[in-house]
Write a protein that holds these residues in place. Structure first.
Motif: not given
Length: 433
Positions: A56, A7-8, A14-15, A10-11, A41, A64-65, A68, A61
């Motif tokens: 972040d 999850v981390f 994306r960012l 992928v995010e 990643e 956000r990161l 997670l 971000a």
């Protein structure tokens, strides 16, 4: 844990892509290798909170990161221990070699062994006008001693300071027994300030439970003297304990309780706002952190410190406490280069004799430079910090030194790191620091 990594990763990708940054560019800006970020990643490597905060900050971000990344649940702070009745007392033990330590003991046992005599000195009440005048002189002397003890606390170990503070606290409390008003209230009020400082020294010695006990004593004596503000300040003291346990939620909650307390002076409200800001920074909440810092600056500008008997830190003479804490927060928010710049300016204003301040914020400065990728300068600063840390023997500074050891440990190829890292590790293994 694997799911968290996926999850981390992928995010993060994306960012990074949304920001238009290549993996190599992001790696350069957060001072991690491209290969390491690639493994993050793809979920091969598990992210750490330090990397998350840096990403972040670079990617905007807003925490956000960091949210997670699973972090260990913070340890529960020690419960406040009753200071009277049939609860515990803390008794000082002294060895022939000059070392001393505080040990908890049930009150009944202390009374049975005679140890409680330390806690109940009854020196007699003034019986005449001349005796009352003598108490005035005593108060002046103990106020002067308090300033000297705080100054000593900047230059040496809590093991040196605590015995003196302990004796002075109990002496003043004993003198207050039976003394008429207003002498009794003045003696108890001063004893409360000594007790609060003993709580800080106990925390610096690494004993959070004793720190809470001394703080509880300070609150009770302050209340008896008509000073209810120490009860509010005790929330800030507890918030410092939760801060060093990486408990952002607990830190923010306690600091907000202190600010909401009725009748609190601008200084104490300002100190509470600073603690709240540190909690928000720990939670990677930039906006609320900045709002708390702005509120603290306004309150501390309004505060009256002319009496000299201020609650809380009086050790950053020449520097701006708000700026020092702001730099502390910037590092936790992943903005380490900005933090280093602020700390450079502010620490230049702090007297060289304020070793505890230089150790505390100097460790943060070394951390900031290391996180910003300036390993050579971070190593040079670490050597200076260790000189101060050796003198003041601070358990809280030691926590930042551990973080510093981990950061520099990743850069052992640097000659400067090879020079300082053995000394840093030796200091962390030492039972003295």
């Amino acid at each position: 844990m694997a799911e968290q990594s996926d999850v981390f990763g992928v995010e993060l990708r994306r960012l990074r892509t949304a920001a238009g940054l290549s993996l190599a560019t992001l790696a350069q800006q957060v001072h991690y290798s491209k290969g390491y970020l690639g493994k993050i990643e793809t979920g091969i490597k598990q992210p750490g909170v330090d990397l998350a905060r840096r990403c972040d900050a670079v990617l905007g971000a807003g925490g956000r990161l960091a949210s997670l990344v699973d972090q260990p649940a913070p340890a529960s702070p020690p419960a406040a221990v009753a200071a009277d009745g049939d609860g515990e007392v803390w008794v000082m033990s002294m060895a022939p070699d000059g070392s001393s330590w505080m040990v908890p003991m049930p009150r009944r046992e202390a009374i049975a062994t005679g140890a409680a005599s330390l806690l109940g000195l009854t020196l007699g009440a003034p019986r005449s006008a001349s005796a009352a005048a003598a108490h005035d002189g005593t108060l002046m002397a103990f106020r002067s001693l308090f300033a000297q003890v705080r100054q000593l606390g900047q230059t040496t170990s809590p093991s040196v300071v605590l015995p003196m503070v302990t004796v002075h606290t109990h002496t003043l409390r004993g003198m207050a027994n039976g003394a008429p008003s207003p002498v009794r209230e003045q003696l108890l009020g001063l004893a409360a300030r000594y007790s609060e400082y003993a709580g800080w020294m106990a925390q610096e010695a690494g004993d959070d439970r004793a720190a809470m006990w001394w703080t509880r004593n300070a609150v009770e004596m302050g209340a008896a003297a008509g000073d209810t503000e120490l009860a509010t300040y005790s929330l800030i003291r507890q918030a410092l304990i939760t801060l060093y346990r990486d408990d952002a939620v607990g830190t923010i909650d306690l600091a907000q309780q202190a600010q909401a307390a009725p009748g609190t002076s601008p200084r104490v409200q300002g100190l509470a706002a600073l603690r709240e800001a540190q909690g928000h920074a720990l939670a990677c909440d930039y906006d609320n952190c900045q709002r708390a810092l702005d509120r603290a600056a306004a309150l501390l500008d309004e505060a009256d410190t002319s009496s000299g008997m201020v609650i809380g830190s009086a050790s950053v003479s020449g520097a701006d406490l708000n700026s020092l804490v702001a730099a502390w927060c910037l590092h936790d928010l992943g903005q380490s280069r900005q933090a280093a710049d602020v700390l450079d300016r502010q620490l230049a204003l702090v007297p060289e004799t304020a070793h505890r301040t230089h150790a505390r914020f100097g460790a943060r400065r070394a951390l900031a430079y290391a996180a910003a990728g300036d390993i050579d300068h971070a190593s040079a600063l670490t050597a200076k910090v260790l000189d101060a840390a050796d003198l003041v023997d601070s358990a809280t500074v030691r926590q930042d030194l551990k973080r510093l050891a981990r950061l520099l440990g990743r850069e052992r190829d640097h000659a400067a790191v090879r020079d300082v890292h053995p000394r840093l590790n030796a200091a962390l293994r030492s039972p003295v620091l």
